[in-house]
Enzyme design. Sequence first.
Site, PDB file in Angstrom:
ATOM      1  N   PHE A 152     -19.041  88.603  69.104  1.00 17.25           N
ATOM      2  CA  PHE A 152     -19.396  88.651  67.680  1.00 17.25           C
ATOM      3  C   PHE A 152     -19.735  87.284  67.092  1.00 17.25           C
ATOM      4  CE2 PHE A 152     -14.979  87.300  67.130  1.00 17.25           C
ATOM      5  CZ  PHE A 152     -15.082  86.443  66.049  1.00 17.25           C
ATOM      6  N   LYS A 176     -26.639  94.451  74.733  1.00 18.38           N
ATOM      7  CA  LYS A 176     -25.555  95.181  74.069  1.00 18.38           C
ATOM      8  C   LYS A 176     -24.838  94.165  73.175  1.00 18.38           C
ATOM      9  CE  LYS A 176     -21.648  96.039  73.765  1.00 18.38           C
ATOM     10  NZ  LYS A 176     -20.901  95.697  72.529  1.00 18.38           N
ATOM     11  N   GLU A 179     -20.253  95.150  68.580  1.00 20.81           N
ATOM     12  CA  GLU A 179     -20.260  96.238  67.601  1.00 20.81           C
ATOM     13  C   GLU A 179     -19.865  95.726  66.209  1.00 20.81           C
ATOM     14  OE1 GLU A 179     -18.350  95.782  70.131  1.00 20.81           O
ATOM     15  OE2 GLU A 179     -16.258  96.338  69.784  1.00 20.81           O
ATOM     16  N   ARG A 180     -19.286  94.497  66.149  1.00 23.26           N
ATOM     17  CA  ARG A 180     -18.909  93.966  64.843  1.00 23.26           C
ATOM     18  C   ARG A 180     -20.071  93.225  64.179  1.00 23.26           C
ATOM     19  NH1 ARG A 180     -13.438  91.184  66.551  1.00 23.26           N
ATOM     20  NH2 ARG A 180     -14.343  91.409  68.614  1.00 23.26           N
ATOM     21  N   SER A 229     -14.143  87.373  75.305  1.00 24.11           N
ATOM     22  CA  SER A 229     -12.794  86.856  75.523  1.00 24.11           C
ATOM     23  C   SER A 229     -12.441  86.896  77.015  1.00 24.11           C
ATOM     24  CB  SER A 229     -11.798  87.699  74.725  1.00 24.11           C
ATOM     25  OG  SER A 229     -11.907  89.043  75.146  1.00 24.11           O
ATOM     26  N   CYS A 284     -16.374  79.055  70.722  1.00 20.72           N
ATOM     27  CA  CYS A 284     -15.737  78.795  72.017  1.00 20.72           C
ATOM     28  C   CYS A 284     -15.753  77.313  72.340  1.00 20.72           C
ATOM     29  CB  CYS A 284     -16.408  79.600  73.123  1.00 20.72           C
ATOM     30  SG  CYS A 284     -18.050  79.000  73.473  1.00 20.72           S
ATOM     31  N   GLU A 385      -5.531  81.179  72.838  1.00 19.97           N
ATOM     32  CA  GLU A 385      -6.735  80.963  72.035  1.00 19.97           C
ATOM     33  C   GLU A 385      -6.514  81.631  70.674  1.00 19.97           C
ATOM     34  OE1 GLU A 385     -10.377  83.093  73.144  1.00 19.97           O
ATOM     35  OE2 GLU A 385     -11.538  81.372  72.445  1.00 19.97           O
TER      36      GLU A 385
HETATM   37  P1  NAD Z   1     -14.620  90.481  73.099  1.00 18.12           P
HETATM   38  O1  NAD Z   1     -14.202  90.135  74.480  1.00 18.12           O
HETATM   39  O2  NAD Z   1     -13.709  91.287  72.258  1.00 18.12           O
HETATM   40  O3  NAD Z   1     -16.019  91.264  73.120  1.00 18.12           O
HETATM   41  C1  NAD Z   1     -17.139  90.800  73.821  1.00 18.12           C
HETATM   42  C2  NAD Z   1     -18.011  91.983  74.233  1.00 18.12           C
HETATM   43  O4  NAD Z   1     -17.276  92.821  75.127  1.00 18.12           O
HETATM   44  C3  NAD Z   1     -18.443  92.863  73.068  1.00 18.12           C
HETATM   45  O5  NAD Z   1     -19.790  93.222  73.251  1.00 18.12           O
HETATM   46  C4  NAD Z   1     -17.513  94.072  73.156  1.00 18.12           C
HETATM   47  O6  NAD Z   1     -18.120  95.255  72.722  1.00 18.12           O
HETATM   48  C5  NAD Z   1     -17.204  94.157  74.641  1.00 18.12           C
HETATM   49  N1  NAD Z   1     -15.847  94.637  74.934  1.00 18.12           N
HETATM   50  C6  NAD Z   1     -14.727  94.464  74.191  1.00 18.12           C
HETATM   51  N2  NAD Z   1     -13.657  95.009  74.802  1.00 18.12           N
HETATM   52  C7  NAD Z   1     -14.102  95.523  75.969  1.00 18.12           C
HETATM   53  C8  NAD Z   1     -13.475  96.214  77.043  1.00 18.12           C
HETATM   54  N3  NAD Z   1     -12.174  96.466  77.036  1.00 18.12           N
HETATM   55  N4  NAD Z   1     -14.231  96.617  78.080  1.00 18.12           N
HETATM   56  C9  NAD Z   1     -15.556  96.358  78.120  1.00 18.12           C
HETATM   57  N5  NAD Z   1     -16.205  95.698  77.119  1.00 18.12           N
HETATM   58  C10 NAD Z   1     -15.490  95.293  76.061  1.00 18.12           C
HETATM   59  O7  NAD Z   1     -14.978  89.071  72.394  1.00 18.12           O
HETATM   60  P2  NAD Z   1     -15.282  88.792  70.859  1.00 18.12           P
HETATM   61  O8  NAD Z   1     -14.030  88.911  70.071  1.00 18.12           O
HETATM   62  O9  NAD Z   1     -16.485  89.553  70.423  1.00 18.12           O
HETATM   63  O10 NAD Z   1     -15.728  87.254  70.937  1.00 18.12           O
HETATM   64  C11 NAD Z   1     -14.830  86.189  70.881  1.00 18.12           C
HETATM   65  C12 NAD Z   1     -14.479  85.673  72.258  1.00 18.12           C
HETATM   66  O11 NAD Z   1     -15.660  85.260  72.954  1.00 18.12           O
HETATM   67  C13 NAD Z   1     -13.581  84.437  72.212  1.00 18.12           C
HETATM   68  O12 NAD Z   1     -12.607  84.563  73.203  1.00 18.12           O
HETATM   69  C14 NAD Z   1     -14.543  83.287  72.526  1.00 18.12           C
HETATM   70  O13 NAD Z   1     -13.933  82.148  73.076  1.00 18.12           O
HETATM   71  C15 NAD Z   1     -15.454  83.943  73.493  1.00 18.12           C
HETATM   72  N6  NAD Z   1     -16.713  83.231  73.599  1.00 18.12           N
HETATM   73  C16 NAD Z   1     -16.963  82.530  74.745  1.00 18.12           C
HETATM   74  C17 NAD Z   1     -18.125  81.800  74.870  1.00 18.12           C
HETATM   75  C18 NAD Z   1     -18.413  81.030  76.128  1.00 18.12           C
HETATM   76  O14 NAD Z   1     -19.537  80.614  76.319  1.00 18.12           O
HETATM   77  N7  NAD Z   1     -17.454  80.828  77.014  1.00 18.12           N
HETATM   78  C19 NAD Z   1     -19.060  81.800  73.824  1.00 18.12           C
HETATM   79  C20 NAD Z   1     -18.779  82.540  72.665  1.00 18.12           C
HETATM   80  C21 NAD Z   1     -17.598  83.256  72.565  1.00 18.12           C
END
Ligand code: NAD
Length: 492
Positions: A152, A176, A179-180, A229, A284, A385
């Site tokens: 998101f 994809k 969703e937020r 994450s 991140c 985090e």
């Molecule tokens: P998230 O892991 O909740 O969601 C990321 C994606 O995964 C979304 O599209 C979501 O729909 C999907 N998803 C969520 N739960 C899932 C599951 N159980 N099974 C399969 N798919 C699932 O992350 P978020 O809250 O949207 O984003 C924040 C996180 O992203 C933080 O941890 C941040 O550090 C990380 N991030 C990392 C980088 C990097 O380059 N390393 C860059 C940006 C953000």
Amino acid sequence: MSKAKRLRNYVNGAWRAPEDATYLEVINPATAEVLAEVPLSPSAEVGKAVQAAQTAFDGWQRVPAEDRIQHLFKLKYLLDEHMDELSRIITEENGKTFGESKGEMKRAIENVEMACGIPSLMQGDFSEDIASGIDEVMIRQPVGVAAIIAPFNFPGMIPFWFLPYAVATGNTCIVKPSERTPLTMQRVMDLVEEAGFPKGVINLVNGAADTVNALLDHPDVKAVSFVGSTPVARHVYARASANGKRVQAQGGAKNATIVMPDADMEMTVRILADSAFGNAGQRCLATALVVTVGEARETFTQAIREAAASRKVGYGLEEGVQMGPVITPQSKERIVGLIEQGIAEGANPLLDGREANVPGHEAGNFLNPTILDNVQPGSAIFQTEIFGPVLGLMHADTLDEAIGIVNSGNYGNMACIFTSSGAAARKFRYEAQAGNIGINIGVAAPMAFFPFSGWRDSFFGTLHAQGKHAVEFYTQTKVVVERWFKEWTRQF
Ligand code: NAD
């Protein structure tokens, strides 16, 4: 039932309302206004998108690279033209300030520009006479359908870490978004259409975990690019690779920065306040921990407190606002809980931002900047985090001790040092266990022509997002060893 607009998927060059989908509200985190309803697409809808992308693949891979990139040039100009509109959408759905949203879109566009160099970037290798009369050639071919799964916090930029490279190298793809924050990509798909990509080359499927899992399990998806994450990155990496796909999965972070006593303290404080509290800490590459060395403890601590306390919190579309809300009320609650836990573990709340009051936006998920001093090594708050506007401070006597603290965390996304000593900087660059290093830099975000190099629990895979890594990730090498006989003599 809400009257909000229902979003659709973009499949095979047309907008479609997914069948049998449930819907989730997309909410402006600053105003609590319902912006739209996003479909959670079931696996049958994923199947339709994959089928469209698979059908388009055969024709698209045969389009010369020079012709494929003409669509990317057009997309670049359309993104430039619509920069303000897209940035406004990002602020509305994500909460970051309008300036931060524009910075994000600039980074997205840089990746399109980089991918326009594909005709030379995906060139192969050729060796003449590897044995007498025999030549050897290495060519790069696309892998097929790629899935791009985004978080998101950068709804405009992160899909572009992958999409331009995937399609420039001749793959087709399915995006994809989170969703937020699904609205930015919804608008981007209009521009994709205007840029004239053939139908099925770029598709959009909305949804959450079930939709992602359907992509990970589909036999015709050959490559998976994920950012989110760490627990989800781990899951995506394990499930997709068990299904035989190539995977790059970028995860979470807890970035630490060392401040040496010889640092330019005024600049350091200004830069680190932006690093810690920009995007409300939902980055991140945010600095989440600062480790001061020696006398920097005194000079830095007081100054960062003042810088953090003076930050203007509010709705990102309003003039002068420096920090927006966090993404959801649940996220706010979680961050408040982690601040409480940090205090219970012995940290001192030098600045307590749990109570934020933004007149006119009482329903928003606002927090003020928080600074927790004396975070204990090994405590839960040290390893977790937080992903909010919370900066932890720790103190060391020597650079060696500080580097030890930096390297004792589980993540390895970014590590930074502020110093005027080349020797200290070089030692740090050498020893820090992170893939993105900043030297007098607060957010060491690689440009599009460098890989976004997370290490340890911040990354699962081999090839990272962006640049040459992306080109390698989206292509498979084919080696041809060839010999030609002179037919009339059967000799060389
Ligand atoms: P998230 O892991 O909740 O969601 C990321 C994606 O995964 C979304 O599209 C979501 O729909 C999907 N998803 C969520 N739960 C899932 C599951 N159980 N099974 C399969 N798919 C699932 O992350 P978020 O809250 O949207 O984003 C924040 C996180 O992203 C933080 O941890 C941040 O550090 C990380 N991030 C990392 C980088 C990097 O380059 N390393 C860059 C940006 C953000």
